[in-house]
Design a protein around this motif. Structure first.
Motif, mmCIF file in Angstrom:
data_model
loop_
_atom_site.group_PDB
_atom_site.id
_atom_site.type_symbol
_atom_site.label_atom_id
_atom_site.label_comp_id
_atom_site.label_asym_id
_atom_site.label_seq_id
_atom_site.Cartn_x
_atom_site.Cartn_y
_atom_site.Cartn_z
ATOM 1 N N VAL A 62 43.689 63.803 78.158
ATOM 2 C CA VAL A 62 44.660 62.510 78.146
ATOM 3 C C VAL A 62 46.147 63.041 78.188
ATOM 4 C CG1 VAL A 62 43.109 61.297 76.736
ATOM 5 C CG2 VAL A 62 44.622 62.686 75.788
ATOM 6 N N LYS A 112 50.053 63.067 77.174
ATOM 7 C CA LYS A 112 50.557 62.856 75.827
ATOM 8 C C LYS A 112 52.026 63.228 75.860
ATOM 9 C CE LYS A 112 46.781 64.402 72.773
ATOM 10 N NZ LYS A 112 46.550 64.808 71.511
ATOM 11 N N ASP A 122 41.626 64.047 73.901
ATOM 12 C CA ASP A 122 41.261 62.927 72.819
ATOM 13 C C ASP A 122 40.389 63.338 71.852
ATOM 14 O OD1 ASP A 122 40.825 60.353 72.337
ATOM 15 O OD2 ASP A 122 39.835 59.764 74.149
ATOM 16 N N GLU A 123 41.384 62.912 70.732
ATOM 17 C CA GLU A 123 40.843 63.418 69.461
ATOM 18 C C GLU A 123 39.610 62.388 69.062
ATOM 19 O OE1 GLU A 123 41.792 66.170 67.652
ATOM 20 O OE2 GLU A 123 43.199 66.440 69.372
ATOM 21 N N LYS A 124 39.614 61.420 69.657
ATOM 22 C CA LYS A 124 38.561 60.468 69.210
ATOM 23 C C LYS A 124 37.025 60.980 69.860
ATOM 24 C CE LYS A 124 40.555 57.057 71.157
ATOM 25 N NZ LYS A 124 40.785 55.716 71.751
ATOM 26 N N ARG A 149 33.785 68.236 77.521
ATOM 27 C CA ARG A 149 33.785 66.923 77.951
ATOM 28 C C ARG A 149 33.089 66.333 79.258
ATOM 29 N NH1 ARG A 149 35.699 67.103 73.518
ATOM 30 N NH2 ARG A 149 37.769 66.234 72.562
#
Length: 380
Positions: free
Chosen positions: A204, A206, A228-230, A277
């Protein structure tokens, strides 16, 4: 591959691979690198070890004109597998062939070991592209495939793309396996050194104000990326540098996505990255650097473990074993480790740091000069 070297699922239907990335060692191999490898092998008892490039620190002056030192370095790195009778396979990175021996010459060294189960496809660019079938536990048919791709080396101030002849070979091999498998593609995983350009698509964008931002360089200069920390999972996960992928688009991702046989790609190259990911149905994984004679994530240097099930290889599990977890915090050369942990990871970063340092020094000089002038003015 000889008949007695066939890779096969165990009677319980499991097959375990450990991926070793970026040992990037010198003739005097770090005891901590070997300690980590041995600890992981003893804990995991894998069925196969895969080296994914930059086994040797090819640009080191220790290797220049000294092929016997390359052989010694390789011998030390593969000895843990030989002592435990664990098969291993190997492909190459962008630094291996800088040692004075090309990848084919180095592969010949690896193949002298009775535990080496990989070769290379004759005539292809590079020297570390191969396919390893994993056979069923009770039948003489492959149910899972392992591709090793030589992702090439340096090009200008970046990296060369995977060669077209390697992509063409992959397509032919995939289609051949599909035909042999009754019209069904063979579920497969792909290992190589340098990440695909599409690795950026799992990150993502930033800003400098956000947690975990990493400054990008080269073609992404001026941008900042992060995870993406989620999507964070419970396994060891971190990102310390942006993907150092090729400038050119090779078409490799489109090729491996065409028929859906490859469900995961795992790379090294960027030592400070460790995460998985998914992008368009394919897992993109990073394995952190393992070697202690090069920059890396400190005590989080690690080795990736991947475990597959014969009934459904796609439903695999993976985690990373770190030095901290298995070996503790005591290092043979803690000062050297500290320096490597705080060193720039690439030339653009080093130049950026140097520029900032110069500007800082110039700024300090201007401030001091202004103070001196002010003092002189008020003292008049």
């Amino acid at each position: 591959m000889r008949e007695n070297e066939k890779l096969r699922f165990n009677p319980d239907g499991r097959f375990k691979i450990v991926q070793i990335a970026d040992t990037q060692e010198i003739p005097d191999v770090s005891p901590d690198t070997i300690k980590l490898i041995e600890a992981v092998l003893d804990r995991e008892k894998p069925d196969l070890v895969v080296f994914t490039g930059d086994q040797v620190k090819g640009y080191s002056t220790y290797f220049r004109g000294k092929p016997e030192r390359v052989k010694s370095c390789i011998a030390q790195l593969i000895r843990p597998m030989e002592e435990r009778k664990i098969p291993f396979a190997v492909t190459f990175g962008n630094h291996d062939d800088q040692c004075g021996l090309n990848n084919l010459e180095q592969l010949d060294i690896y193949k002298q070991s009775p535990m080496c189960v990989s070769d290379t496809v004759p005539g292809l660019t590079g020297g570390g592209t191969d396919f390893l079938p994993v056979y069923a536990s009770k039948e003489d048919k492959p149910v899972f495939g392992i591709y090793l791709i030589d992702s090439q080396g340096n090009q200008g101030d970046g990296y060369a793309p995977v060669a077209q002849d390697e992509i063409d070979w992959y397509r032919r091999k995939r289609d051949e396996l599909e035909k042999e498998n009754g019209g069904k593609v063979l579920p497969s995983i792909l290992f190589q050194h340098i990440p695909l350009k599409e690795y950026y698509n799992v990150l993502v964008r930033k800003t400098k104000k956000e947690k975990g931002f990493i400054r990008a360089f080269r073609e992404h200069k001026g941008s900042f990326f992060g995870l993406d920390e989620k999507l964070r999972n419970s396994d060891v996960e971190f990102m310390g540098e942006v993907p150092a992928s090729p400038y050119e688009q090779s078409g490799q991702f489109d090729a491996i996505r065409e028929k859906g046989d490859v469900f995961a790609v795992y790379v090294g190259h960027d030592h400070n990255n460790c995460f998985v990911r998914s992008y368009k149905g394919i897992d993109f994984g990073y394995t952190p650097g393992c070697g202690f004679n090069v920059y890396g994530p400190g005590l989080n240097r690690g080795i990736r473990v991947l475990e597959f099930n014969e009934q459904d290889p796609r439903a695999y599990k993976t985690h990373v074993d770190t030095f901290r977890e298995l070996c503790g915090t005591k290092l043979q050369k803690p000062l050297l480790n500290f320096l490597y942990c705080h060193a720039p990871t690439n030339i653009p970063t080093a130049l950026f740091w140097a520029r900032n340092a110069v500007l800082t020094l110039l700024g300090a000089g201007v401030a001091i000069a202004a103070i001196v002038l002010l003092i002189q003015y008020f003292m008049q």
